[in-house]
Write a protein that holds these residues in place. Structure first.
Motif, PDB file in Angstrom:
ATOM      1  N   SER A  40      78.663  68.150  80.825  1.00 25.11           N
ATOM      2  CA  SER A  40      77.426  67.847  80.099  1.00 25.11           C
ATOM      3  C   SER A  40      76.306  68.778  80.530  1.00 25.11           C
ATOM      4  CB  SER A  40      77.004  66.404  80.349  1.00 25.11           C
ATOM      5  OG  SER A  40      77.971  65.509  79.871  1.00 25.11           O
ATOM      6  N   ALA A  41      76.219  69.040  81.824  1.00 28.77           N
ATOM      7  CA  ALA A  41      75.190  69.955  82.338  1.00 28.77           C
ATOM      8  C   ALA A  41      75.422  71.361  81.813  1.00 28.77           C
ATOM      9  CB  ALA A  41      75.185  69.951  83.857  1.00 28.77           C
ATOM     10  N   ILE A  42      76.659  71.802  81.774  1.00 32.58           N
ATOM     11  CA  ILE A  42      76.981  73.147  81.286  1.00 32.58           C
ATOM     12  C   ILE A  42      76.592  73.281  79.815  1.00 32.58           C
ATOM     13  CG2 ILE A  42      78.885  74.732  80.757  1.00 32.58           C
ATOM     14  CD1 ILE A  42      80.176  73.725  83.406  1.00 32.58           C
ATOM     15  N   LYS A  43      76.814  72.250  79.019  1.00 34.57           N
ATOM     16  CA  LYS A  43      76.408  72.285  77.612  1.00 34.57           C
ATOM     17  C   LYS A  43      74.901  72.445  77.484  1.00 34.57           C
ATOM     18  CE  LYS A  43      80.320  69.588  75.972  1.00 34.57           C
ATOM     19  NZ  LYS A  43      80.773  68.279  75.512  1.00 34.57           N
ATOM     20  N   GLN A  44      74.139  71.752  78.332  1.00 33.10           N
ATOM     21  CA  GLN A  44      72.683  71.867  78.284  1.00 33.10           C
ATOM     22  C   GLN A  44      72.225  73.252  78.730  1.00 33.10           C
ATOM     23  OE1 GLN A  44      70.286  68.372  79.454  1.00 33.10           O
ATOM     24  NE2 GLN A  44      72.265  67.522  80.070  1.00 33.10           N
ATOM     25  N   ILE A  45      72.894  73.806  79.734  1.00 35.71           N
ATOM     26  CA  ILE A  45      72.586  75.166  80.192  1.00 35.71           C
ATOM     27  C   ILE A  45      72.819  76.151  79.054  1.00 35.71           C
ATOM     28  CG2 ILE A  45      73.282  77.017  81.754  1.00 35.71           C
ATOM     29  CD1 ILE A  45      74.092  74.714  83.733  1.00 35.71           C
ATOM     30  N   ASP A  46      73.978  76.045  78.419  1.00 35.10           N
ATOM     31  CA  ASP A  46      74.296  76.923  77.294  1.00 35.10           C
ATOM     32  C   ASP A  46      73.258  76.786  76.179  1.00 35.10           C
ATOM     33  OD1 ASP A  46      76.552  77.829  78.612  1.00 35.10           O
ATOM     34  OD2 ASP A  46      77.953  76.558  77.490  1.00 35.10           O
ATOM     35  N   GLN A  47      72.821  75.556  75.921  1.00 36.19           N
ATOM     36  CA  GLN A  47      71.858  75.318  74.845  1.00 36.19           C
ATOM     37  C   GLN A  47      70.519  75.992  75.136  1.00 36.19           C
ATOM     38  OE1 GLN A  47      71.095  71.200  73.943  1.00 36.19           O
ATOM     39  NE2 GLN A  47      69.415  71.697  72.577  1.00 36.19           N
ATOM     40  N   VAL A  48      69.991  75.831  76.340  1.00 35.36           N
ATOM     41  CA  VAL A  48      68.682  76.409  76.643  1.00 35.36           C
ATOM     42  C   VAL A  48      68.751  77.935  76.665  1.00 35.36           C
ATOM     43  CG1 VAL A  48      68.755  76.364  79.177  1.00 35.36           C
ATOM     44  CG2 VAL A  48      66.587  76.098  78.002  1.00 35.36           C
ATOM     45  N   PHE A  49      69.853  78.497  77.137  1.00 34.07           N
ATOM     46  CA  PHE A  49      70.005  79.955  77.102  1.00 34.07           C
ATOM     47  C   PHE A  49      70.106  80.446  75.661  1.00 34.07           C
ATOM     48  CE2 PHE A  49      70.595  79.822  81.611  1.00 34.07           C
ATOM     49  CZ  PHE A  49      70.285  81.099  82.055  1.00 34.07           C
ATOM     50  N   ALA A  50      70.805  79.709  74.803  1.00 33.03           N
ATOM     51  CA  ALA A  50      70.920  80.091  73.395  1.00 33.03           C
ATOM     52  C   ALA A  50      69.567  80.022  72.701  1.00 33.03           C
ATOM     53  CB  ALA A  50      71.937  79.192  72.691  1.00 33.03           C
ATOM     54  N   GLU A  51      68.778  78.984  72.997  1.00 31.32           N
ATOM     55  CA  GLU A  51      67.447  78.856  72.397  1.00 31.32           C
ATOM     56  C   GLU A  51      66.561  80.023  72.810  1.00 31.32           C
ATOM     57  OE1 GLU A  51      66.006  75.024  73.594  1.00 31.32           O
ATOM     58  OE2 GLU A  51      67.449  73.962  72.356  1.00 31.32           O
ATOM     59  N   ALA A  52      66.587  80.381  74.081  1.00 29.47           N
ATOM     60  CA  ALA A  52      65.766  81.495  74.564  1.00 29.47           C
ATOM     61  C   ALA A  52      66.254  82.819  73.972  1.00 29.47           C
ATOM     62  CB  ALA A  52      65.779  81.546  76.082  1.00 29.47           C
ATOM     63  N   ALA A  53      67.559  82.998  73.909  1.00 31.42           N
ATOM     64  CA  ALA A  53      68.118  84.240  73.367  1.00 31.42           C
ATOM     65  C   ALA A  53      67.795  84.397  71.884  1.00 31.42           C
ATOM     66  CB  ALA A  53      69.628  84.278  73.579  1.00 31.42           C
ATOM     67  N   ALA A  54      67.714  83.285  71.166  1.00 34.11           N
ATOM     68  CA  ALA A  54      67.449  83.328  69.731  1.00 34.11           C
ATOM     69  C   ALA A  54      66.065  83.869  69.405  1.00 34.11           C
ATOM     70  CB  ALA A  54      67.626  81.944  69.115  1.00 34.11           C
ATOM     71  N   VAL A  55      65.134  83.753  70.334  1.00 34.95           N
ATOM     72  CA  VAL A  55      63.776  84.238  70.095  1.00 34.95           C
ATOM     73  C   VAL A  55      63.390  85.351  71.067  1.00 34.95           C
ATOM     74  CG1 VAL A  55      63.015  82.072  69.080  1.00 34.95           C
ATOM     75  CG2 VAL A  55      62.729  82.439  71.543  1.00 34.95           C
ATOM     76  N   ALA A  56      64.394  85.954  71.689  1.00 31.57           N
ATOM     77  CA  ALA A  56      64.156  87.000  72.691  1.00 31.57           C
ATOM     78  C   ALA A  56      63.240  88.076  72.128  1.00 31.57           C
ATOM     79  CB  ALA A  56      65.474  87.600  73.148  1.00 31.57           C
ATOM     80  N   PRO A  57      62.366  88.605  72.963  1.00 28.18           N
ATOM     81  CA  PRO A  57      62.264  88.346  74.400  1.00 28.18           C
ATOM     82  C   PRO A  57      61.572  87.015  74.681  1.00 28.18           C
ATOM     83  CG  PRO A  57      60.580  89.909  73.764  1.00 28.18           C
ATOM     84  CD  PRO A  57      61.406  89.632  72.530  1.00 28.18           C
ATOM     85  N   ALA A  58      62.016  86.367  75.748  1.00 27.89           N
ATOM     86  CA  ALA A  58      61.460  85.082  76.159  1.00 27.89           C
ATOM     87  C   ALA A  58      61.619  84.951  77.664  1.00 27.89           C
ATOM     88  CB  ALA A  58      62.182  83.939  75.455  1.00 27.89           C
ATOM     89  N   LEU A  59      60.848  84.037  78.238  1.00 32.46           N
ATOM     90  CA  LEU A  59      60.942  83.748  79.661  1.00 32.46           C
ATOM     91  C   LEU A  59      61.574  82.375  79.817  1.00 32.46           C
ATOM     92  CD1 LEU A  59      60.229  84.531  82.602  1.00 32.46           C
ATOM     93  CD2 LEU A  59      58.058  83.365  82.264  1.00 32.46           C
TER      94      LEU A  59
END
Length: 72
Positions: A40-59
């Protein structure tokens, strides 16, 4: 929710100065929002990285211990 740490303030300032979006998460939130299993934690990690990558550049700010919001 306690007082924000200097890391939060620094992250917010960097993102604002750079004109990029800021995403905030924490390790404790990954386990608190779900049943607490690693998958479950890994899914959330993947989700937040995907959200940030989708609008890159992002912090992406990842707090390793405390659970707090960077907004506000």
């Amino acid at each position: 929710m306690g007082t924000r740490s200097w890391e939060v303030d620094l992250s917010r300032s960097l993102a604002k100065s750079a004109g990029i979006p800021l995403f905030s998460t924490s390790v404790s939130a990954w386990f608190a929002n779900e049943p607490g299993y690693l998958d479950s934690a890994i899914k959330q990690i993947d989700q937040v990285f995907a959200e940030a990558a989708a609008v890159a550049p992002a912090l992406l700010f990842i707090d390793e211990g405390r659970r707090h919001s960077i907004e506000g």
